[in-house]
Design a protein around this motif. Sequence first.
Motif, PDB file in Angstrom:
ATOM      1  N   PHE A 276      33.552  48.218  39.741  1.00 58.29           N
ATOM      2  CA  PHE A 276      34.132  47.699  40.974  1.00 58.29           C
ATOM      3  C   PHE A 276      34.298  46.189  40.866  1.00 58.29           C
ATOM      4  O   PHE A 276      33.509  45.502  40.215  1.00 58.29           O
ATOM      5  CB  PHE A 276      33.232  48.029  42.167  1.00 58.29           C
ATOM      6  CG  PHE A 276      33.095  49.498  42.446  1.00 58.29           C
ATOM      7  CD1 PHE A 276      34.133  50.210  43.035  1.00 58.29           C
ATOM      8  CD2 PHE A 276      31.922  50.170  42.131  1.00 58.29           C
ATOM      9  CE1 PHE A 276      34.007  51.562  43.307  1.00 58.29           C
ATOM     10  CE2 PHE A 276      31.783  51.519  42.392  1.00 58.29           C
ATOM     11  CZ  PHE A 276      32.832  52.222  42.982  1.00 58.29           C
ATOM     12  N   ALA A 277      35.342  45.663  41.524  1.00 51.59           N
ATOM     13  CA  ALA A 277      35.581  44.220  41.505  1.00 51.59           C
ATOM     14  C   ALA A 277      36.264  43.809  42.798  1.00 51.59           C
ATOM     15  O   ALA A 277      36.982  44.599  43.430  1.00 51.59           O
ATOM     16  CB  ALA A 277      36.445  43.824  40.309  1.00 51.59           C
ATOM     17  N   ALA A 278      36.027  42.555  43.200  1.00 50.76           N
ATOM     18  CA  ALA A 278      36.684  42.019  44.393  1.00 50.76           C
ATOM     19  C   ALA A 278      38.149  41.734  44.103  1.00 50.76           C
ATOM     20  O   ALA A 278      38.531  41.409  42.974  1.00 50.76           O
ATOM     21  CB  ALA A 278      35.981  40.745  44.838  1.00 50.76           C
ATOM     22  N   VAL A 279      38.992  41.861  45.135  1.00 52.47           N
ATOM     23  CA  VAL A 279      40.420  41.557  45.049  1.00 52.47           C
ATOM     24  C   VAL A 279      40.708  40.420  46.018  1.00 52.47           C
ATOM     25  O   VAL A 279      40.350  40.488  47.196  1.00 52.47           O
ATOM     26  CB  VAL A 279      41.273  42.787  45.401  1.00 52.47           C
ATOM     27  CG1 VAL A 279      42.752  42.447  45.340  1.00 52.47           C
ATOM     28  CG2 VAL A 279      40.954  43.941  44.459  1.00 52.47           C
ATOM     29  N   GLU A 280      41.361  39.366  45.538  1.00 50.58           N
ATOM     30  CA  GLU A 280      41.654  38.198  46.368  1.00 50.58           C
ATOM     31  C   GLU A 280      42.985  38.395  47.082  1.00 50.58           C
ATOM     32  O   GLU A 280      43.971  37.712  46.838  1.00 50.58           O
ATOM     33  CB  GLU A 280      41.644  36.932  45.514  1.00 50.58           C
ATOM     34  CG  GLU A 280      40.245  36.633  44.995  1.00 50.58           C
ATOM     35  CD  GLU A 280      40.214  35.528  43.962  1.00 50.58           C
ATOM     36  OE1 GLU A 280      39.207  34.816  43.908  1.00 50.58           O
ATOM     37  OE2 GLU A 280      41.189  35.397  43.199  1.00 50.58           O
ATOM     38  N   SER A 281      42.988  39.381  47.986  1.00 51.16           N
ATOM     39  CA  SER A 281      44.187  39.771  48.725  1.00 51.16           C
ATOM     40  C   SER A 281      43.860  39.750  50.214  1.00 51.16           C
ATOM     41  O   SER A 281      42.691  39.800  50.606  1.00 51.16           O
ATOM     42  CB  SER A 281      44.627  41.172  48.285  1.00 51.16           C
ATOM     43  OG  SER A 281      45.540  41.738  49.199  1.00 51.16           O
ATOM     44  N   PHE A 282      44.888  39.676  51.073  1.00 47.95           N
ATOM     45  CA  PHE A 282      44.632  39.777  52.516  1.00 47.95           C
ATOM     46  C   PHE A 282      44.798  41.216  52.998  1.00 47.95           C
ATOM     47  O   PHE A 282      44.651  41.492  54.188  1.00 47.95           O
ATOM     48  CB  PHE A 282      45.559  38.835  53.299  1.00 47.95           C
ATOM     49  CG  PHE A 282      47.024  39.114  53.122  1.00 47.95           C
ATOM     50  CD1 PHE A 282      47.682  39.999  53.948  1.00 47.95           C
ATOM     51  CD2 PHE A 282      47.742  38.483  52.117  1.00 47.95           C
ATOM     52  CE1 PHE A 282      49.030  40.259  53.787  1.00 47.95           C
ATOM     53  CE2 PHE A 282      49.097  38.730  51.946  1.00 47.95           C
ATOM     54  CZ  PHE A 282      49.730  39.623  52.780  1.00 47.95           C
ATOM     55  N   ILE A 283      45.091  42.156  52.082  1.00 49.92           N
ATOM     56  CA  ILE A 283      45.286  43.558  52.471  1.00 49.92           C
ATOM     57  C   ILE A 283      44.076  44.395  52.102  1.00 49.92           C
ATOM     58  O   ILE A 283      43.549  45.158  52.917  1.00 49.92           O
ATOM     59  CB  ILE A 283      46.556  44.130  51.812  1.00 49.92           C
ATOM     60  CG1 ILE A 283      47.787  43.348  52.283  1.00 49.92           C
ATOM     61  CG2 ILE A 283      46.708  45.613  52.141  1.00 49.92           C
ATOM     62  CD1 ILE A 283      49.077  43.807  51.648  1.00 49.92           C
ATOM     63  N   VAL A 284      43.618  44.312  50.846  1.00 46.95           N
ATOM     64  CA  VAL A 284      42.455  45.084  50.389  1.00 46.95           C
ATOM     65  C   VAL A 284      41.412  44.118  49.841  1.00 46.95           C
ATOM     66  O   VAL A 284      41.723  42.991  49.443  1.00 46.95           O
ATOM     67  CB  VAL A 284      42.840  46.112  49.307  1.00 46.95           C
ATOM     68  CG1 VAL A 284      43.775  47.166  49.866  1.00 46.95           C
ATOM     69  CG2 VAL A 284      43.477  45.418  48.107  1.00 46.95           C
ATOM     70  N   ASN A 286      38.689  45.283  47.570  1.00 44.57           N
ATOM     71  CA  ASN A 286      38.079  45.630  46.294  1.00 44.57           C
ATOM     72  C   ASN A 286      38.887  46.709  45.580  1.00 44.57           C
ATOM     73  O   ASN A 286      39.764  47.342  46.156  1.00 44.57           O
ATOM     74  CB  ASN A 286      36.619  46.073  46.473  1.00 44.57           C
ATOM     75  CG  ASN A 286      36.494  47.442  47.132  1.00 44.57           C
ATOM     76  OD1 ASN A 286      36.559  48.467  46.467  1.00 44.57           O
ATOM     77  ND2 ASN A 286      36.329  47.464  48.447  1.00 44.57           N
ATOM     78  N   SER A 287      38.562  46.892  44.311  1.00 40.87           N
ATOM     79  CA  SER A 287      39.230  47.902  43.494  1.00 40.87           C
ATOM     80  C   SER A 287      38.250  48.434  42.462  1.00 40.87           C
ATOM     81  O   SER A 287      37.221  47.821  42.177  1.00 40.87           O
ATOM     82  CB  SER A 287      40.456  47.300  42.788  1.00 40.87           C
ATOM     83  OG  SER A 287      40.055  46.243  41.920  1.00 40.87           O
ATOM     84  N   LEU A 288      38.588  49.599  41.903  1.00 43.60           N
ATOM     85  CA  LEU A 288      37.866  50.151  40.772  1.00 43.60           C
ATOM     86  C   LEU A 288      38.696  49.859  39.530  1.00 43.60           C
ATOM     87  O   LEU A 288      39.809  50.351  39.379  1.00 43.60           O
ATOM     88  CB  LEU A 288      37.667  51.665  40.937  1.00 43.60           C
ATOM     89  CG  LEU A 288      36.960  52.372  39.774  1.00 43.60           C
ATOM     90  CD1 LEU A 288      35.547  51.832  39.578  1.00 43.60           C
ATOM     91  CD2 LEU A 288      36.922  53.888  40.009  1.00 43.60           C
ATOM     92  N   ASN A 289      38.155  49.022  38.658  1.00 41.87           N
ATOM     93  CA  ASN A 289      38.899  48.553  37.490  1.00 41.87           C
ATOM     94  C   ASN A 289      38.494  49.318  36.244  1.00 41.87           C
ATOM     95  O   ASN A 289      37.300  49.454  35.947  1.00 41.87           O
ATOM     96  CB  ASN A 289      38.648  47.058  37.259  1.00 41.87           C
ATOM     97  CG  ASN A 289      39.143  46.204  38.409  1.00 41.87           C
ATOM     98  OD1 ASN A 289      39.695  46.714  39.381  1.00 41.87           O
ATOM     99  ND2 ASN A 289      38.941  44.915  38.315  1.00 41.87           N
ATOM    100  N   LYS A 290      39.503  49.789  35.502  1.00 43.22           N
ATOM    101  CA  LYS A 290      39.272  50.490  34.237  1.00 43.22           C
ATOM    102  C   LYS A 290      40.138  49.836  33.171  1.00 43.22           C
ATOM    103  O   LYS A 290      41.353  49.687  33.366  1.00 43.22           O
ATOM    104  CB  LYS A 290      39.627  51.977  34.369  1.00 43.22           C
ATOM    105  CG  LYS A 290      38.726  52.734  35.341  1.00 43.22           C
ATOM    106  CD  LYS A 290      39.210  54.140  35.575  1.00 43.22           C
ATOM    107  CE  LYS A 290      40.363  54.161  36.561  1.00 43.22           C
ATOM    108  NZ  LYS A 290      40.766  55.536  36.928  1.00 43.22           N
ATOM    109  N   GLY A 291      39.522  49.433  32.060  1.00 41.86           N
ATOM    110  CA  GLY A 291      40.319  48.750  31.061  1.00 41.86           C
ATOM    111  C   GLY A 291      39.589  48.559  29.754  1.00 41.86           C
ATOM    112  O   GLY A 291      38.475  49.056  29.548  1.00 41.86           O
ATOM    113  N   GLY A 292      40.254  47.828  28.874  1.00 42.87           N
ATOM    114  CA  GLY A 292      39.692  47.545  27.570  1.00 42.87           C
ATOM    115  C   GLY A 292      40.358  46.334  26.958  1.00 42.87           C
ATOM    116  O   GLY A 292      41.452  45.923  27.371  1.00 42.87           O
TER     117      GLY A 292
END
Length: 383
Positions: A276-284, A286-292
């Motif tokens: 999980f990570a914070a999102v610097e948006s005025f709509i949402v 946080n998000s679940l981030n998946k990556g490499g």
Amino acid sequence: MLYCGVATAEISDTIHPFVAIGYTYDDNLLRLPDDVPLQQQRSDRATQAQAGVIVDRPIGRQRLSATAKVSRVTFDHYTQLDYNGKDIKADLAWQLGNHLSGNVGGGYVQTLTPFSDYNSDERNLRTSRREYANGAWRFHPSWQVRSGFTRNRHEYELLAQRVNNRTEDLAEVGFDYLDKSGSRVGLVVRQLKGEYLNPRRINGVALDDNYTQDELKASVSWRFSGITYIEVLAGYARRKHDFFTGRDSSGANGRASVNWAPLGKVKFRAEVWREFAAVESFIVSNSLNKGGSVSATWDVTSKVQGTASVRRETRQFEQLPTIGFTGNPDDRATSAQLGLAYAPTLHSQIGVSAFRERRNGSRLAGTNDYRSNGVSINASVQF
């Protein structure tokens, strides 16, 4: 963007001043969408001047390390974004007897907020503060128990972004097996509490974004061989919200990396994550981030070093069941970077790097489809 070299003639063995200057060109500074009208300027050039000091001093069995630096960043076109940056960090590594040890410290960073999630040409400085304390009791040559607490606070200059002002408190406790090789394997229980100070409003509904995240994770730092080093902090996490519990989520969560140096002068690093990570948006929020990501470092000569990296990440944004969002709940970003550094002396360095970014955005979260390319040149000296 800036890197500080090692001095040949240091002022002292404790205090190390440094200065640096850098120049960056970005063909899409504000991360504007691909179909934005051409009337709005996309590219810009920035110059950064930096000065600071590094402190590294043993105090008996303790060790104090600190860095303080200030910077002045100016833009050719978007001059309203010009700002003074600050970055201060301090850490005291403490030791009591032969069995108790730990760290206490903190930091303060003031910098320009990235434009990836909010594309305004108004200046938006982000101020981050961090305080932490932790300790470990090595009650057996091969075993230790440990605990710690960390507080992170983030504040934003722009009024529209103050919905992202937040405090995040992390408390943890765990135990580790310590191998004679220096490797460590353990289990840790963590709780993260996030408190947002200014509720955001969507369609006239005030949202309480406060959350509690409970984690049970394996913590591994393992020297698999002379050329392979593995780090893991991964396991299970459950995130619960105080409001709109339909946003609650749970499952695998964590990060793992492998450092591999098969050729001596060439080193590789691979990393994967699902967290999980914070999102610097005025709509949402946080998000679940998946990556490499994969990166490589090549010591071409004793004075020349090349670097390369590729990164890909998908962000799955929270969906509010009682509010009518439409659009794709995910966005996907890919980036690549190449760099070359030359150290003409032991106390100076000159570097150049180029980058490319591409993202497929999400209307649900208000993120754009964009492409960006850029290059930076920098020089530094440490005394």
